[in-house]
Each structure stands twice: as structure tokens, then as C-alpha cells.
Design a protein around this motif. Structure first.
Motif, PDB file in Angstrom:
ATOM      1  N   LYS A   1       0.823  -1.210   0.000  1.00  0.00           N
ATOM      2  CA  LYS A   1       0.000   0.000   0.000  1.00  0.00           C
ATOM      3  C   LYS A   1       0.860   1.265   0.000  1.00  0.00           C
ATOM      4  O   LYS A   1       0.505   2.262  -0.621  1.00  0.00           O
ATOM      5  CB  LYS A   1      -0.910   0.011   1.237  1.00  0.00           C
ATOM      6  N   LYS A   2       1.973   1.211   0.718  1.00  0.00           N
ATOM      7  CA  LYS A   2       2.793   2.411   0.839  1.00  0.00           C
ATOM      8  C   LYS A   2       4.275   2.035   0.952  1.00  0.00           C
ATOM      9  O   LYS A   2       4.632   0.996   1.506  1.00  0.00           O
ATOM     10  CB  LYS A   2       2.419   3.202   2.111  1.00  0.00           C
ATOM     11  N   PHE A   3       5.100   2.915   0.395  1.00  0.00           N
ATOM     12  CA  PHE A   3       6.528   2.909   0.666  1.00  0.00           C
ATOM     13  C   PHE A   3       6.802   4.085   1.600  1.00  0.00           C
ATOM     14  O   PHE A   3       6.268   5.173   1.396  1.00  0.00           O
ATOM     15  CB  PHE A   3       7.343   3.091  -0.615  1.00  0.00           C
TER      16      PHE A   3
ATOM     17  N   LEU B   1      17.312   5.547  -3.848  1.00  0.00           N
ATOM     18  CA  LEU B   1      15.901   5.683  -3.515  1.00  0.00           C
ATOM     19  C   LEU B   1      15.210   6.649  -4.475  1.00  0.00           C
ATOM     20  O   LEU B   1      14.061   6.431  -4.868  1.00  0.00           O
ATOM     21  CB  LEU B   1      15.752   6.169  -2.074  1.00  0.00           C
ATOM     22  N   ALA B   2      15.935   7.719  -4.852  1.00  0.00           N
ATOM     23  CA  ALA B   2      15.373   8.672  -5.820  1.00  0.00           C
ATOM     24  C   ALA B   2      15.198   8.015  -7.181  1.00  0.00           C
ATOM     25  O   ALA B   2      14.171   8.198  -7.850  1.00  0.00           O
ATOM     26  CB  ALA B   2      16.275   9.893  -5.932  1.00  0.00           C
ATOM     27  N   VAL B   3      16.201   7.242  -7.618  1.00  0.00           N
ATOM     28  CA  VAL B   3      16.113   6.546  -8.903  1.00  0.00           C
ATOM     29  C   VAL B   3      14.939   5.571  -8.892  1.00  0.00           C
ATOM     30  O   VAL B   3      14.176   5.484  -9.861  1.00  0.00           O
ATOM     31  CB  VAL B   3      17.429   5.788  -9.207  1.00  0.00           C
ATOM     32  N   THR B   4      14.786   4.849  -7.791  1.00  0.00           N
ATOM     33  CA  THR B   4      13.675   3.896  -7.673  1.00  0.00           C
ATOM     34  C   THR B   4      12.333   4.616  -7.787  1.00  0.00           C
ATOM     35  O   THR B   4      11.425   4.158  -8.494  1.00  0.00           O
ATOM     36  CB  THR B   4      13.757   3.153  -6.324  1.00  0.00           C
ATOM     37  N   ALA B   5      12.202   5.752  -7.104  1.00  0.00           N
ATOM     38  CA  ALA B   5      10.950   6.518  -7.165  1.00  0.00           C
ATOM     39  C   ALA B   5      10.669   6.994  -8.585  1.00  0.00           C
ATOM     40  O   ALA B   5       9.535   6.917  -9.075  1.00  0.00           O
ATOM     41  CB  ALA B   5      11.019   7.707  -6.210  1.00  0.00           C
ATOM     42  N   LEU B   6      11.703   7.494  -9.268  1.00  0.00           N
ATOM     43  CA  LEU B   6      11.517   7.985 -10.628  1.00  0.00           C
ATOM     44  C   LEU B   6      11.138   6.856 -11.580  1.00  0.00           C
ATOM     45  O   LEU B   6      10.336   7.035 -12.501  1.00  0.00           O
ATOM     46  CB  LEU B   6      12.795   8.686 -11.105  1.00  0.00           C
ATOM     47  N   LYS B   7      11.718   5.657 -11.368  1.00  0.00           N
ATOM     48  CA  LYS B   7      11.366   4.505 -12.216  1.00  0.00           C
ATOM     49  C   LYS B   7       9.931   4.064 -11.971  1.00  0.00           C
ATOM     50  O   LYS B   7       9.208   3.689 -12.904  1.00  0.00           O
ATOM     51  CB  LYS B   7      12.337   3.360 -11.957  1.00  0.00           C
ATOM     52  N   LEU B   8       9.495   4.104 -10.715  1.00  0.00           N
ATOM     53  CA  LEU B   8       8.106   3.769 -10.408  1.00  0.00           C
ATOM     54  C   LEU B   8       7.151   4.788 -11.022  1.00  0.00           C
ATOM     55  O   LEU B   8       6.090   4.427 -11.550  1.00  0.00           O
ATOM     56  CB  LEU B   8       7.908   3.706  -8.887  1.00  0.00           C
TER      57      LEU B   8
ATOM     58  N   ASP C   1       2.557  11.785  -6.779  1.00  0.00           N
ATOM     59  CA  ASP C   1       1.375  10.940  -6.919  1.00  0.00           C
ATOM     60  C   ASP C   1       1.671   9.475  -6.588  1.00  0.00           C
ATOM     61  O   ASP C   1       0.763   8.655  -6.538  1.00  0.00           O
ATOM     62  CB  ASP C   1       0.825  11.029  -8.351  1.00  0.00           C
ATOM     63  N   LEU C   2       2.944   9.163  -6.365  1.00  0.00           N
ATOM     64  CA  LEU C   2       3.318   7.806  -5.983  1.00  0.00           C
ATOM     65  C   LEU C   2       2.897   7.520  -4.539  1.00  0.00           C
ATOM     66  O   LEU C   2       2.809   8.447  -3.725  1.00  0.00           O
ATOM     67  CB  LEU C   2       4.832   7.621  -6.091  1.00  0.00           C
ATOM     68  N   PRO C   3       2.683   6.255  -4.203  1.00  0.00           N
ATOM     69  CA  PRO C   3       2.344   5.915  -2.806  1.00  0.00           C
ATOM     70  C   PRO C   3       3.595   5.874  -1.925  1.00  0.00           C
ATOM     71  O   PRO C   3       3.950   4.847  -1.335  1.00  0.00           O
ATOM     72  CB  PRO C   3       1.700   4.528  -2.945  1.00  0.00           C
ATOM     73  N   ILE C   4       4.289   7.008  -1.854  1.00  0.00           N
ATOM     74  CA  ILE C   4       5.529   7.098  -1.091  1.00  0.00           C
ATOM     75  C   ILE C   4       5.431   8.248  -0.090  1.00  0.00           C
ATOM     76  O   ILE C   4       5.042   9.363  -0.443  1.00  0.00           O
ATOM     77  CB  ILE C   4       6.757   7.333  -2.009  1.00  0.00           C
TER      78      ILE C   4
ATOM     79  N   LEU D   1      18.150  18.649   0.069  1.00  0.00           N
ATOM     80  CA  LEU D   1      18.098  19.594  -1.049  1.00  0.00           C
ATOM     81  C   LEU D   1      17.935  18.858  -2.373  1.00  0.00           C
ATOM     82  O   LEU D   1      17.266  19.351  -3.297  1.00  0.00           O
ATOM     83  CB  LEU D   1      19.363  20.457  -1.065  1.00  0.00           C
ATOM     84  N   ALA D   2      18.537  17.668  -2.479  1.00  0.00           N
ATOM     85  CA  ALA D   2      18.389  16.864  -3.700  1.00  0.00           C
ATOM     86  C   ALA D   2      16.929  16.455  -3.887  1.00  0.00           C
ATOM     87  O   ALA D   2      16.388  16.523  -5.002  1.00  0.00           O
ATOM     88  CB  ALA D   2      19.284  15.632  -3.629  1.00  0.00           C
ATOM     89  N   LEU D   3      16.276  16.032  -2.801  1.00  0.00           N
ATOM     90  CA  LEU D   3      14.869  15.633  -2.897  1.00  0.00           C
ATOM     91  C   LEU D   3      13.988  16.809  -3.276  1.00  0.00           C
ATOM     92  O   LEU D   3      13.052  16.677  -4.076  1.00  0.00           O
ATOM     93  CB  LEU D   3      14.408  15.030  -1.565  1.00  0.00           C
ATOM     94  N   LEU D   4      14.280  17.987  -2.714  1.00  0.00           N
ATOM     95  CA  LEU D   4      13.499  19.177  -3.065  1.00  0.00           C
ATOM     96  C   LEU D   4      13.689  19.522  -4.536  1.00  0.00           C
ATOM     97  O   LEU D   4      12.724  19.882  -5.230  1.00  0.00           O
ATOM     98  CB  LEU D   4      13.905  20.363  -2.187  1.00  0.00           C
ATOM     99  N   TYR D   5      14.926  19.419  -5.027  1.00  0.00           N
ATOM    100  CA  TYR D   5      15.186  19.692  -6.439  1.00  0.00           C
ATOM    101  C   TYR D   5      14.393  18.740  -7.338  1.00  0.00           C
ATOM    102  O   TYR D   5      13.904  19.136  -8.402  1.00  0.00           O
ATOM    103  CB  TYR D   5      16.680  19.573  -6.736  1.00  0.00           C
ATOM    104  N   LEU D   6      14.255  17.478  -6.904  1.00  0.00           N
ATOM    105  CA  LEU D   6      13.517  16.489  -7.696  1.00  0.00           C
ATOM    106  C   LEU D   6      12.001  16.682  -7.589  1.00  0.00           C
ATOM    107  O   LEU D   6      11.242  15.954  -8.229  1.00  0.00           O
ATOM    108  CB  LEU D   6      13.893  15.077  -7.245  1.00  0.00           C
ATOM    109  N   GLY D   7      11.584  17.655  -6.783  1.00  0.00           N
ATOM    110  CA  GLY D   7      10.165  17.989  -6.707  1.00  0.00           C
ATOM    111  C   GLY D   7       9.388  17.275  -5.626  1.00  0.00           C
ATOM    112  O   GLY D   7       8.153  17.344  -5.593  1.00  0.00           O
ATOM    113  N   VAL D   8      10.068  16.578  -4.727  1.00  0.00           N
ATOM    114  CA  VAL D   8       9.376  15.846  -3.666  1.00  0.00           C
ATOM    115  C   VAL D   8       8.779  16.827  -2.661  1.00  0.00           C
ATOM    116  O   VAL D   8       9.448  17.752  -2.207  1.00  0.00           O
ATOM    117  CB  VAL D   8      10.347  14.879  -2.953  1.00  0.00           C
ATOM    118  N   LYS D   9       7.519  16.606  -2.324  1.00  0.00           N
ATOM    119  CA  LYS D   9       6.835  17.473  -1.364  1.00  0.00           C
ATOM    120  C   LYS D   9       6.318  16.650  -0.186  1.00  0.00           C
ATOM    121  O   LYS D   9       6.213  15.431  -0.257  1.00  0.00           O
ATOM    122  CB  LYS D   9       5.675  18.193  -2.037  1.00  0.00           C
ATOM    123  N   GLY D  10       6.023  17.347   0.905  1.00  0.00           N
ATOM    124  CA  GLY D  10       5.427  16.684   2.063  1.00  0.00           C
ATOM    125  C   GLY D  10       6.425  15.916   2.912  1.00  0.00           C
ATOM    126  O   GLY D  10       6.040  15.014   3.657  1.00  0.00           O
ATOM    127  N   ILE D  11       7.706  16.262   2.854  1.00  0.00           N
ATOM    128  CA  ILE D  11       8.719  15.560   3.645  1.00  0.00           C
ATOM    129  C   ILE D  11       8.560  15.906   5.119  1.00  0.00           C
ATOM    130  O   ILE D  11       8.451  17.072   5.483  1.00  0.00           O
ATOM    131  CB  ILE D  11      10.130  15.941   3.170  1.00  0.00           C
TER     132      ILE D  11
END
Length: 544
Positions: free
Chosen positions: A390-392, A457-464, A475-478, A494-504
């Protein structure tokens, strides 16, 4: 410390003298960067200057160098490097413009005063963090500098393995020079912070390529966590080349090699695990080292950061190398030419001590970086689509001694059986011994490796994201539940923010160096928030 920073001595054990010397070193590196960045704009660069700036920044990361004598020598070398960078710039300027440079030069690029460590300490106390008076500019400058330190560490690791990216080294100087420019606005520094995130991704990708091209892609590996009969050496830190050279030099000598802390993932690399005397990992996170190093009984090698004050029971058998330094601790010198480091003092100590005793241990699974996960991508996608997963939950970052960090152990244990934890860095020691099982053969704790392997982990998220045909990574279940402590964790953030990840979610507390106004920018643009408590955060994770 108490949300204000350390004002008496460091919680890590750093004395004020060492802290002042590091403040001066950073300030002088800004001066080097003023000239180096200017020269690069004129089309000339110095590899010596580029690498020295990265190495100098790495020296100032938390728990690397506590030795005033070593720091004093580094400052003296910095002044020489700055002179060379200045000469390079002035010649390039004169060649291009037909006249000498007469522009304004900041003090960090020109300060010179003989007198040794005492003078350096006094000057360092004047040019530290609080020299910048505006709280928001100061906050952004420090956020930027801390990110640069993390980027520099990754770039330095990669360079040791003969991988470099000129754009990353150039940005270090561009950004450091910018912290001397009082004409820049809050928005200018926000843009530089985001640019630091871009270069953090580059640096982590660079190091990932360096590690995997040198030692192969990590493989799923079960690692023993106890001790075997016979002599043993414990290796802590992050430097894989140091470990490899030690493995080669101990081959056939009857000495077992164990990893510790962030070196745990080394057990999964084919080029390292092929050495049969690399027998496992002993101990946990850096903050437990005083107890664990004493219990280990054999010699210890600190290859990068995370050293704590050695206690008398093992001070005669701990060795530093690379940029690590502690007063009156034996140091293994750097490589000369094409020759490896000489670890014979460590080997002799191991043979002198002899049997370190047997201790039973568990087995933990490591090596689940992006290459291994890509091989089971179809299984993961099917598990998500069928509802088995259900979630990562990304629970990566740093560990620390504060009791509030028990939150991460409790949250991991409370997550339902249809969730998978994605981890990297020493934060994993809060829960990687828990028996959480698997989901259809997919471990519920997916350990990608060291803190720099957050890239996996970022590469995995982008592949998913691509596999599910989504436009937005959010929109991923992460969910992201990050533990921070030192500057490499800032680079990862900062890398995660650059990749557009929100809600950390960040914990156990929000960084004190982020001012209220800067925090508002991060909240408004990225919905960054503090962790609360296990019950509330668990409900939010499950409910989203």
C-alpha cells in the motif's frame, strides 16, 4: 543544541578552539573560491584549487577533524592555495583586458596575518556563522554551505575512485563566493539553495557510478553481525577504497575484517565481498561507538567522518586516515603516487592483540540499491497494483543519540504489514534489526546503502513514476520521513526538493539554522513539516 546551536562546546565533543579553526577554514575557502570562480569565468581553472576546495569543505563536516594541529596545517595550506588561485585570476584578467584587476576584493580573499594557531583561532571566532547579521540571509547562507559540505564529501569520495564532474566542483566555488556577496537578496540565495539540490543529485549520481564501476553493483547479501574467533580489524566511515586496500594487505594473514556504521553496505559489493575475510558488520550507529569499540577489542580504522572522542580503553588501537583527525591518535598517511595507503601499523596491532573473542549475532539483508530493485521491478509493480504493497515509507538519513530518535524505531514497528521501508544512511540502525518479514519475497526493509545511496531511492521513485505513467512524483504511494543530523543529510534533503518531492517530514526537530521566514518558504513551496508522534504520523501515512 537546544535549538540554538552549540555555544560552549560541541555536542559531538568538539572544543571551541577546533570549532574556531574550522570557521576560519570555511571563510578562507570562500576567499579561495572568490578567485577560483573569477578565473573560471575568464576561461581558466586549476584542478588543484577545485579539489582542494572540496577536500577543505569535507574536513569541516561534523565528526571529521577535531585536531587543532591538523586544522592549523590545513589553514596554512589554504592560504597558499588562495595565493595560487589569485595569481591565476590576475594573469587571466590581465591577458583578457590588457590591464591589472583593480576591483573590490573581500577580506576572505586577502586576509593574511602571521602568528600560527593562536591567531587563527582569534580570527576564526570573528568570522563564524553569526558574522552575517540578517537572520534570513544568514539562514540561507548556512543552509547553502551545509549543502555544499555534503556535495563536497560525495565529490571527494568519487574523485578518490577517479571519477570527477567539473560542473560540481565549479558550483562549490560559485556558491561559496556568493556567500561573500552582500548585494544578493533572499531570492538569490533561495535560487542558489535549489541549485545546490541539483548538484547534490549530480554528486550522488557521480559517486554511485564511481562505486559501481569500481566494485560492481551491490547484490542482495546477508551480513553477519557478531564476531568470529581470531584477530579482527573494524573499519568505520564511508571510504570503500580504504577498505579494499586493507583487505588486500590482510589477505592470508588470518585477520578477519568487519565493517561498522556507514561501512555496512560495503558487504554487498562484489568487488569487496569476494574477500573471504570480510566476515560481517559489528556494531551499529556512530554514536554507540565508544561502547562498541571497547567491546570489539581489536584495532579500529576511521576512514571518514563520525569519529567520537576515543576513550582510554581503546585509544591505543584506533587509527584515523584521510581527512579524519583526533589529537594524539595514530594517523595512516595518504597515498603517495600510485602506492596504496600503508595499513601495516593496524595489521601489526591486530596480530599483537590476537583473538578478539566470539560473539553471536544476527544476519541482516543489505544490497538493495537501484540495480537490484530494477530486477524485481515487475514484482514490485504487481504488488502495488494488487494492493499487497500500500505504501513505501522513505526513512533515510542520520542516526543520533537523542532519545527522540526512538520515534523511528517505534514507527517502523507500528507500520502495517503492507508497507515497505526504503532506507539509506545510518538511520537504518534504528530498525534494521527488527523482524518485519517480507511481502511476496520483497523485504519490508529495503536497505539501499550509505547516506549517498539515497540517490538509489530517488532513482527507484523515478522509475516507479515512469512505470505507473504518472506526471508527478508526489502521486506515488511514497511517504518521506527523514532523520537529519549532519551536512550530508542536508545535501540529500536539497536533492529531494530539487527532484520535486513534497510533504517531507523532518525529525527529530527542524534545523535551528532555518529562520522562521526561510522555513515559511520551504513550507509554502514544499510542504516540509516536522515529525509529530508515532500515532499521528502513522495515521497520516496510512490515510494518504
Amino acid at each position: 543544541m537546544k535549538g540554538t546551536g552549540c555555544t560552549v562546546r560541541g555536542v559531538c565533543g568538539k572544543e571551541p578552539e577546533a570549532a574556531s579553526l574550522q570557521d576560519l577554514l570555511i571563510w578562507l575557502l570562500k576567499g579561495v573560491s572568490f578567485w577560483g570562480n573569477g578565473a573560471r569565468k575568464l576561461g581558466v581553472r586549476s584542478e588543484e584549487v577545485d579539489l582542494f576546495v572540496a577536500e577543505g569543505l569535507f574536513t569541516t563536516i561534523t565528526n571529521v577533524n577535531f585536531d587543532p594541529l591538523s586544522l592549523g596545517k590545513k589553514i596554512e595550506h589554504t592560504l597558499k592555495i588562495r595565493d595560487r588561485a589569485e595569481a591565476l585570476f590576475r594573469k587571466a584578467f590581465a591577458d583578457k583586458n590588457g590591464k591589472d584587476y583593480t576591483g573590490t576584493v573581500p577580506e576572505a580573499a586577502s586576509w593574511k596575518l602571521a602568528g600560527g594557531i593562536d591567531v587563527y583561532e582569534m580570527k576564526g571566532s570573528e568570522v563564524g556563522v553569526m558574522e552575517t547579521k540578517d537572520p534570513d540571509i544568514r539562514s540561507l547562507r548556512e543552509l547553502l554551505v551545509y549543502g555544499l559540505k555534503g556535495i563536497a564529501a560525495y565529490a571527494d569520495h568519487a574523485y578518490i575512485l577517479k571519477h570527477a564532474d567539473d560542473s560540481v566542483l565549479a558550483f562549490l566555488q560559485e556558491a561559496l563566493a556568493a556567500t561573500l556577496d552582500d548585494s544578493l537578496s533572499v531570492n538569490d540565495y533561495v535560487n542558489l539553495v535549489m541549485k545546490a539540490g541539483e548538484h547534490a543529485v549530480k554528486a550522488m549520481a557521480l559517486l554511485d557510478g564511481a562505486n559501481t564501476s569500481t566494485y560492481g553493483n551491490p547484490e542482495v547479501t546477508s551480513v553477519f553481525t557478531g564476531k568470529l574467533e581470531g584477530p579482527g580489524i573494524l573499519v568505520s566511515g564511508h571510504d570503500l577504497l580504504d577498505l579494499e586496500e586493507l583487505l588486500k594487505q590482510t589477505e592470508g594473514k588470518g585477520i578477519n575484517i568487519y565493517t561498522h556504521g556507514e561501512m555496512l553496505p560495503a558487504n554487498a559489493y562484489p568487488g569487496l565481498k569476494k574477500y573471504r575475510h570480510l566476515v560481517g558488520n559489528y556494531g551499529t550507529s556512530w554514536y554507540n561507538q565508544q561502547k562498541e569499540f571497547e567491546e570489539f577489542r581489536g584495532p579500529i580504522v576511521m576512514t571518514t567522518n563520525c569519529i567520537q572522542k576515543p576513550v582510554d580503553t581503546y585509544k591505543d588501537r584506533i587509527f584515523t586516515t584521510g581527512l579524519v583527525g583526533w589529537p594524539d591518535v595514530s594517523h595512516i598517511p595518504n597515498r603517495t603516487g600510485k602506492q596504496p595507503k600503508d595499513f601495516s601499523p593496524v595489521i601489526e596491532k591486530a596480530l599483537e592483540i590476537g583473538d578478539i573473542g566470539i560473539k553471536h549475532g544476527k544476519h541482516i539483508v543489505v544490497g538493495l540499491a537501484h540495480d537490484q530493485l530494477s530486477k524485481v521491478a515487475d514484482k514490485i509493480i504487481d504488488a502495488v497494483r494488487s494492493g499487497k504493497i500500500k505504501k513505501f515509507v522513505v526513512m533515510a538519513g542520520c542516526d543520533g543519540h537523542a532519545k527522540e530518535r526512538q520515534y523511528y524505531t517505534d514507527l517502523a514497528g507500528a507500520l502495517p504489514g503492507n508497507t515497505v521501508i526504503l532506507t539509506a544512511g545510518c538511520a537504518k540502525y534504528r530498525y534494521n534489526m527488527l523482524e518485519l518479514g517480507d511481502i511476496g519475497g520483497i523485504p519490508r526493509i529495503v536497505d539501499a546503502g550509505q547516506c549517498n545511496d539515497s540517490y538509489s531511492l530517488a532513482v527507484t521513485a523515478l522509475k516507479l513514476k515512469e512505470a505507473f505513467g504518472l506526471e508527478d512524483i508526489n502521486d506515488l504511494p511514497i511517504e518521506y520521513d527523514i532523520a537529519w543530523y549532519e551536512q550530508k543529510a542536508v545535501a540529500v534533503l536539497l536533492a529531494l526538493l530539487y527532484l520535486g518531492v513534497k510533504g517531507i517530514r523532518l525529525g527529530p526537530v527542524l534545523p535551528a539554522f532555518v529562520s522562521p521566514n526561510v522555513l515559511k518558504v520551504l513550507v509554502d513551496n514544499f510542504n516540509i513539516r516536522p515529525i509529530t508522534n508515532v500515532k499521528e504520523d502513522l495515521a497520516s501515512i496510512i490515510g494518504r
